[in-house]
Design an enzyme around this catalytic site. Structure first.
Site, PDB file in Angstrom:
ATOM      1  N   TYR A 154       0.698  -1.336  -0.066  1.00 20.49           N
ATOM      2  CA  TYR A 154       0.095   0.012  -0.061  1.00 20.49           C
ATOM      3  C   TYR A 154       0.827   1.124  -0.206  1.00 20.49           C
ATOM      4  CZ  TYR A 154      -3.739   3.026   1.785  1.00 20.49           C
ATOM      5  OH  TYR A 154      -4.777   4.158   1.975  1.00 20.49           O
ATOM      6  N   LYS A 158       0.742   4.248  -2.971  1.00 22.24           N
ATOM      7  CA  LYS A 158       0.532   5.276  -2.636  1.00 22.24           C
ATOM      8  C   LYS A 158       1.706   6.413  -2.857  1.00 22.24           C
ATOM      9  CE  LYS A 158      -3.838   5.072  -1.270  1.00 22.24           C
ATOM     10  NZ  LYS A 158      -4.994   5.323  -2.343  1.00 22.24           N
TER      11      LYS A 158
HETATM   12  P1  NAI Z   1     -13.288   2.503   1.687  1.00 18.19           P
HETATM   13  O1  NAI Z   1     -12.704   1.044   1.981  1.00 18.19           O
HETATM   14  O2  NAI Z   1     -14.247   2.786   2.866  1.00 18.19           O
HETATM   15  O3  NAI Z   1     -13.904   2.705   0.162  1.00 18.19           O
HETATM   16  C1  NAI Z   1     -13.164   2.207  -0.800  1.00 18.19           C
HETATM   17  C2  NAI Z   1     -14.148   2.017  -1.996  1.00 18.19           C
HETATM   18  O4  NAI Z   1     -13.386   1.688  -3.243  1.00 18.19           O
HETATM   19  C3  NAI Z   1     -15.239   0.980  -1.591  1.00 18.19           C
HETATM   20  O5  NAI Z   1     -16.422   1.451  -1.677  1.00 18.19           O
HETATM   21  C4  NAI Z   1     -14.624  -0.203  -2.890  1.00 18.19           C
HETATM   22  O6  NAI Z   1     -15.941  -1.043  -3.009  1.00 18.19           O
HETATM   23  C5  NAI Z   1     -14.284   0.582  -3.748  1.00 18.19           C
HETATM   24  N1  NAI Z   1     -13.302  -0.092  -4.558  1.00 18.19           N
HETATM   25  C6  NAI Z   1     -12.325  -1.047  -4.238  1.00 18.19           C
HETATM   26  N2  NAI Z   1     -11.921  -1.603  -5.374  1.00 18.19           N
HETATM   27  C7  NAI Z   1     -12.220  -1.318  -6.451  1.00 18.19           C
HETATM   28  C8  NAI Z   1     -12.236  -1.396  -7.824  1.00 18.19           C
HETATM   29  N3  NAI Z   1     -11.217  -2.291  -8.203  1.00 18.19           N
HETATM   30  N4  NAI Z   1     -13.001  -0.568  -8.735  1.00 18.19           N
HETATM   31  C9  NAI Z   1     -13.705   0.354  -8.315  1.00 18.19           C
HETATM   32  N5  NAI Z   1     -13.853   0.609  -6.906  1.00 18.19           N
HETATM   33  C10 NAI Z   1     -13.285  -0.201  -5.959  1.00 18.19           C
HETATM   34  O7  NAI Z   1     -12.045   3.338   1.967  1.00 18.19           O
HETATM   35  P2  NAI Z   1     -11.878   5.008   2.223  1.00 18.19           P
HETATM   36  O8  NAI Z   1     -11.462   4.864   3.622  1.00 18.19           O
HETATM   37  O9  NAI Z   1     -13.028   5.650   2.110  1.00 18.19           O
HETATM   38  O10 NAI Z   1     -10.481   5.211   1.381  1.00 18.19           O
HETATM   39  C11 NAI Z   1     -10.405   5.775   0.019  1.00 18.19           C
HETATM   40  C12 NAI Z   1      -9.322   6.204  -0.374  1.00 18.19           C
HETATM   41  O11 NAI Z   1      -8.570   6.965   0.453  1.00 18.19           O
HETATM   42  C13 NAI Z   1      -8.465   5.099  -0.662  1.00 18.19           C
HETATM   43  O12 NAI Z   1      -7.822   5.170  -1.958  1.00 18.19           O
HETATM   44  C14 NAI Z   1      -7.603   4.922   0.458  1.00 18.19           C
HETATM   45  O13 NAI Z   1      -6.734   4.173   0.113  1.00 18.19           O
HETATM   46  C15 NAI Z   1      -7.454   6.136   0.782  1.00 18.19           C
HETATM   47  N6  NAI Z   1      -7.020   6.683   1.940  1.00 18.19           N
HETATM   48  C16 NAI Z   1      -7.748   6.221   3.191  1.00 18.19           C
HETATM   49  C17 NAI Z   1      -7.536   6.768   4.425  1.00 18.19           C
HETATM   50  C18 NAI Z   1      -8.242   6.482   5.556  1.00 18.19           C
HETATM   51  O14 NAI Z   1      -7.718   6.572   6.800  1.00 18.19           O
HETATM   52  N7  NAI Z   1      -9.489   5.806   5.565  1.00 18.19           N
HETATM   53  C19 NAI Z   1      -6.088   7.344   4.825  1.00 18.19           C
HETATM   54  C20 NAI Z   1      -5.338   7.405   3.444  1.00 18.19           C
HETATM   55  C21 NAI Z   1      -5.856   7.323   2.150  1.00 18.19           C
END
Ligand code: NAI
Length: 253
Positions: A154, A158
């Site tokens: 990851y 990133k």
């Molecule tokens: P989450 O897990 O709640 O939501 C991620 C969404 O992406 C889900 O709805 C999932 O179905 C969708 N997804 C996964 N694989 C997919 C694919 N192949 N095609 C289309 N959609 C797909 O995650 P969250 O926390 O909302 O994170 C969103 C972004 O922010 C991610 O890129 C994550 O890495 C990044 N991020 C999150 C942090 C956190 O603390 N929650 C911190 C830093 C970055």
């Protein structure tokens, strides 16, 4: 631009969490919003929320890591909402493990969604931006780009997204397209809930512990990231490109 002069925005991974908040915010900002996620029906709450607030949204199923799926999703958006000129590459997964236990599948899956996904979506959308002479690409990086135990896959993805962002900024700037990255710290979503489960602590304890380590003494909410995305997508951000903004309640998590 579509008939009512609204910008069309695509947000990937917008069924929940950060992506859903970004989609709602761009809808409130006046964009027609394509809500993309793996399962079209899972996008309904986000689409409904945008609609209830007076905005326009469309649910589209996509696997961003799949070339044909990414292309087809963008074509559907063009046909049903208008040519997209804002793209938020937010879809993400975690497959955490210490290096010696990390499988090649864990590595490939994370690279596939974050890096290949952002590449495929950006490539599929860029022509619409260059045709319009205006565009905004916003990539979700992370404080993990600076290194994080258990996240060799990851953190690499990133950090890679930061290089990708800067290169898009250099290539596409002459067409009126900016590219920027948001690097969130701890944001309260299902993703961090899953991390708490893996560590064997309650989500509440994980939040309380993490908040103590963050200079502003709280964890982030999806809306904190949506506010930054709204700025990067705005007209007035046109001279900001190739940047990585850490939205983490401090210099880093
Ligand atoms: P989450 O897990 O709640 O939501 C991620 C969404 O992406 C889900 O709805 C999932 O179905 C969708 N997804 C996964 N694989 C997919 C694919 N192949 N095609 C289309 N959609 C797909 O995650 P969250 O926390 O909302 O994170 C969103 C972004 O922010 C991610 O890129 C994550 O890495 C990044 N991020 C999150 C942090 C956190 O603390 N929650 C911190 C830093 C970055």
């Amino acid at each position: 631009m579509n008939a009512d002069n609204a910008r069309t925005a695509i947000v990937t991974g917008a069924a929940r969490g950060i992506g859903a908040a970004v989609a709602r915010r761009l809808g409130a900002d006046g964009c027609a919003v394509a809500v993309l996620d793996l399962d079209e029906s899972a996008c309904a709450p986000t689409v409904d929320a945008i609609g209830s607030a007076g905005g326009r949204a469309l649910a589209v199923a996509v696997d961003v890591a799949d070339e044909a799926s990414a292309q087809a999703a963008v074509e559907r958006v063009v046909g049903e909402l208008g040519a997209p000129t804002i793209l938020v590459n937010n879809a993400g997964i975690i497959r955490d493990n210490l290096l010696f236990k990390m499988s090649a599948d864990d590595w490939d899956a994370v690279m596939g969604v974050h890096l290949r996904g952002a590449f495929l979506m950006s490539r599929a959308v860029q022509q619409h931006m260059t045709d319009a002479g205006w565009g905004r690409i916003i990539n979700l990086s992370s404080t993990s780009a600076l290194g994080n135990r258990g996240q060799a896959n990851y953190s690499t993805a990133k950090a890679g997204l930061q290089g990708f962002t800067k290169t898009l900024a250099i290539e596409l700037g002459r067409f009126g397209v900016t590219a920027n990255a948001i690097a969130p710290g701890f944001i309260q979503t299902d993703m961090t809930r899953a991390t708490a489960e893996r560590l064997g602590v309650s989500f509440e304890d994980f939040i309380a512990f993490s908040a103590k380590e963050i200079p502003v003494q709280r964890v982030g909410q999806p809306e904190d990231i949506a506010a930054m995305a709204s700025f990067f997508a705005s007209e007035e951000a046109g001279f900001v490109s190739g940047q990585v903004i850490y939205v983490a309640g401090g210099p880093r998590a």
